[in-house]
Design a protein around this motif. Structure first.
Motif, PDB file in Angstrom:
ATOM      1  N   MET A 107     -34.979   6.450  19.054  1.00 41.30           N
ATOM      2  CA  MET A 107     -33.844   7.155  19.400  1.00 41.30           C
ATOM      3  C   MET A 107     -33.324   6.144  20.691  1.00 41.30           C
ATOM      4  O   MET A 107     -31.954   6.027  20.564  1.00 41.30           O
ATOM      5  N   ALA A 108     -34.096   6.021  21.451  1.00 40.55           N
ATOM      6  CA  ALA A 108     -33.452   5.227  22.776  1.00 40.55           C
ATOM      7  C   ALA A 108     -32.820   3.681  22.296  1.00 40.55           C
ATOM      8  O   ALA A 108     -31.918   3.487  23.072  1.00 40.55           O
ATOM      9  N   LYS A 140     -40.637   7.411  28.698  1.00 40.92           N
ATOM     10  CA  LYS A 140     -40.497   6.813  27.624  1.00 40.92           C
ATOM     11  C   LYS A 140     -39.096   6.350  27.285  1.00 40.92           C
ATOM     12  O   LYS A 140     -38.710   4.937  26.880  1.00 40.92           O
ATOM     13  N   TYR A 141     -38.173   7.167  27.129  1.00 45.13           N
ATOM     14  CA  TYR A 141     -36.874   7.064  26.794  1.00 45.13           C
ATOM     15  C   TYR A 141     -36.028   6.025  27.712  1.00 45.13           C
ATOM     16  O   TYR A 141     -35.474   5.051  27.374  1.00 45.13           O
ATOM     17  N   VAL A 151     -38.791   9.131  20.321  1.00 45.77           N
ATOM     18  CA  VAL A 151     -38.012   8.997  21.448  1.00 45.77           C
ATOM     19  C   VAL A 151     -37.662   7.424  21.623  1.00 45.77           C
ATOM     20  O   VAL A 151     -36.428   6.974  21.772  1.00 45.77           O
ATOM     21  N   GLU A 152     -38.594   6.476  21.278  1.00 50.32           N
ATOM     22  CA  GLU A 152     -38.505   5.414  21.399  1.00 50.32           C
ATOM     23  C   GLU A 152     -37.402   4.696  20.227  1.00 50.32           C
ATOM     24  O   GLU A 152     -36.355   4.026  20.739  1.00 50.32           O
ATOM     25  N   MET A 161     -41.494  11.962  28.160  1.00 52.38           N
ATOM     26  CA  MET A 161     -40.862  11.574  27.220  1.00 52.38           C
ATOM     27  C   MET A 161     -39.503  11.053  27.934  1.00 52.38           C
ATOM     28  O   MET A 161     -39.010   9.904  27.432  1.00 52.38           O
ATOM     29  N   GLU A 198     -42.786  10.212  21.451  1.00 51.77           N
ATOM     30  CA  GLU A 198     -42.540   9.451  21.866  1.00 51.77           C
ATOM     31  C   GLU A 198     -42.083   8.158  21.149  1.00 51.77           C
ATOM     32  O   GLU A 198     -41.493   7.290  21.389  1.00 51.77           O
ATOM     33  N   ASP A 208     -29.545  14.714  21.551  1.00 51.38           N
ATOM     34  CA  ASP A 208     -30.516  14.124  20.421  1.00 51.38           C
ATOM     35  C   ASP A 208     -31.832  14.396  21.328  1.00 51.38           C
ATOM     36  O   ASP A 208     -32.905  14.902  20.659  1.00 51.38           O
ATOM     37  N   LEU A 209     -32.239  14.289  22.430  1.00 51.12           N
ATOM     38  CA  LEU A 209     -33.412  14.508  23.246  1.00 51.12           C
ATOM     39  C   LEU A 209     -33.698  15.940  22.789  1.00 51.12           C
ATOM     40  O   LEU A 209     -34.728  16.509  22.771  1.00 51.12           O
ATOM     41  N   PHE A 257     -36.805  17.555  21.127  1.00 48.05           N
ATOM     42  CA  PHE A 257     -37.853  18.244  21.947  1.00 48.05           C
ATOM     43  C   PHE A 257     -37.937  19.768  21.658  1.00 48.05           C
ATOM     44  O   PHE A 257     -39.011  20.477  21.376  1.00 48.05           O
TER      45      PHE A 257
END
Length: 336
Positions: free
Chosen positions: A120-121, A267-268, A117-118, A264, A114, A242-243, A247
């Motif tokens: 990334m987002a 969080k995104y 992921v943060e 996930m 996560e 990307d996810l 993953f």
């Protein structure tokens, strides 16, 4: 070697420093050259030649520059004395980057997942409404329907070619391939009934960039921050690209759990909220067996231990089944 000496002279001339150390990090003929440079005053840089067209390399470097200007943590390109993002040598474009000290991010647990992921987002969110020069070529992903159909062909071709094969990992793949083909067709049908066409034909400025190869080795833990590197596959596309990549890396060493997957996505969306239409497309892409098809197309399963392959196929199956049952089996869309 005279070619290297000439390249060094060009770098020193275009960037205005003297090279103290020159260390080749990666050198794959006609694919990529990465060199760590240390200058006389102790500054460190990474010089890259990806053997791409000038137009493609310009888009990559400009995207990185624009993202850095918006606060995205990444290895920023360094301008030449003439204010150019590229240096040309021997008809190839080179880009000089800030060197990022640190270690590759880990994927030991859901917290690590996560955290990436943060980052990334935040990057995806920051990439909206970027302003490129009018004469710059903008790159996007191929139409998903074409991609899905080609990847379905890969699975059908493999089944035909290995119909009578019982050696190696073929029996294990045969055990799973029927399920993945079924999921592929369901995903294709959902895609054809979605609003993807409208998304695909919309202006790039309304979309977000994706990294294209966002796994933990392309994220550096530096000074308590997640720094993204290696944007050579950057393009306009949906966040699932990307996810999915991240993953799949996480799933190599972890069993699939619905709460981890849902966590996930939650969080995104805490940093990059998706519309219901876009979220549906993301989920369709998660249902499609991209990772399985890649194993076949690139022959990654050859030489892989049966135990490892079984684990990966099992997790991919659980993920696809979870997404289908939770979001699509009763025409629930993205609710529920």
């Amino acid at each position: 070697m005279e070619i290297i000496k000439a390249l060094k002279r060009n770098v020193e001339k275009d960037y205005g420093f003297k090279i103290k150390k020159w260390k080749v990090i990666k050198n794959v003929k006609n694919s990529s050259l990465v060199v760590q440079i240390v200058t006389n005053n102790g500054k460190k840089y990474a010089l890259k030649n990806l053997y791409l067209t000038r137009a493609r390399q310009q888009f990559i470097a400009k995207s990185e520059q624009l993202l850095a200007d918006r606060g995205v943590k990444l290895a920023s390109p360094v301008l030449t004395h003439n204010g150019e993002l590229l240096m040309e040598y021997n008809k190839n474009p080179y880009v000089l980057y800030q060197w990022i000290d640190g270690k590759s991010a880990s994927l030991r647990n859901q917290e690590d997942l996560e955290a990436i992921v943060e980052a990334m987002a935040r990057f995806h969110q920051a990439s909206k409404q970027l302003q490129y020069p009018d004469d710059m070529k903008i790159y996007g992903h191929e139409h998903w329907e074409n991609e899905y159909k080609e990847r379905i062909k890969t699975m059908r071709k493999w089944s035909k070619e290995h119909k009578s094969s019982d050696s190696g990992n073929a029996p294990l793949i045969k055990k799973y391939i029927g399920f993945f083909q079924k999921m592929a067709y369901k995903a294709l049908q959902e895609l054809q009934n979605s609003r993807y066409e409208s998304y695909f034909n919309s202006e790039a400025s309304a979309k977000s960039l994706v990294h294209g190869d966002l796994h933990s080795n392309n994220v550096i833990d530096s000074k308590n921050e997640k720094v993204l590197i290696d944007f050579e596959d950057v393009r306009y596309d949906l966040p699932s690209k990307d996810l999915l990549r991240l993953f799949s890396m996480y799933s190599k060493n972890h069993s699939f759990q619905g709460k981890t997957f849902s966590g996930m996505l939650e969080k995104y969306e805490g940093y990059h909220k998706l519309s219901s239409e876009i979220k549906k497309l993301v989920l369709i892409d998660f249902m499609f067996p991209h990772i399985f098809e890649r194993l076949l197309r690139k022959k990654k399963y050859i030489g892989m231990e049966n135990k490892e392959l079984k684990h990966r196929l099992k997790q991919e199956k659980k993920k696809a089944a979870y997404v289908y049952e939770k979001y699509f089996s009763n025409n629930q869309g993205t609710g529920g």
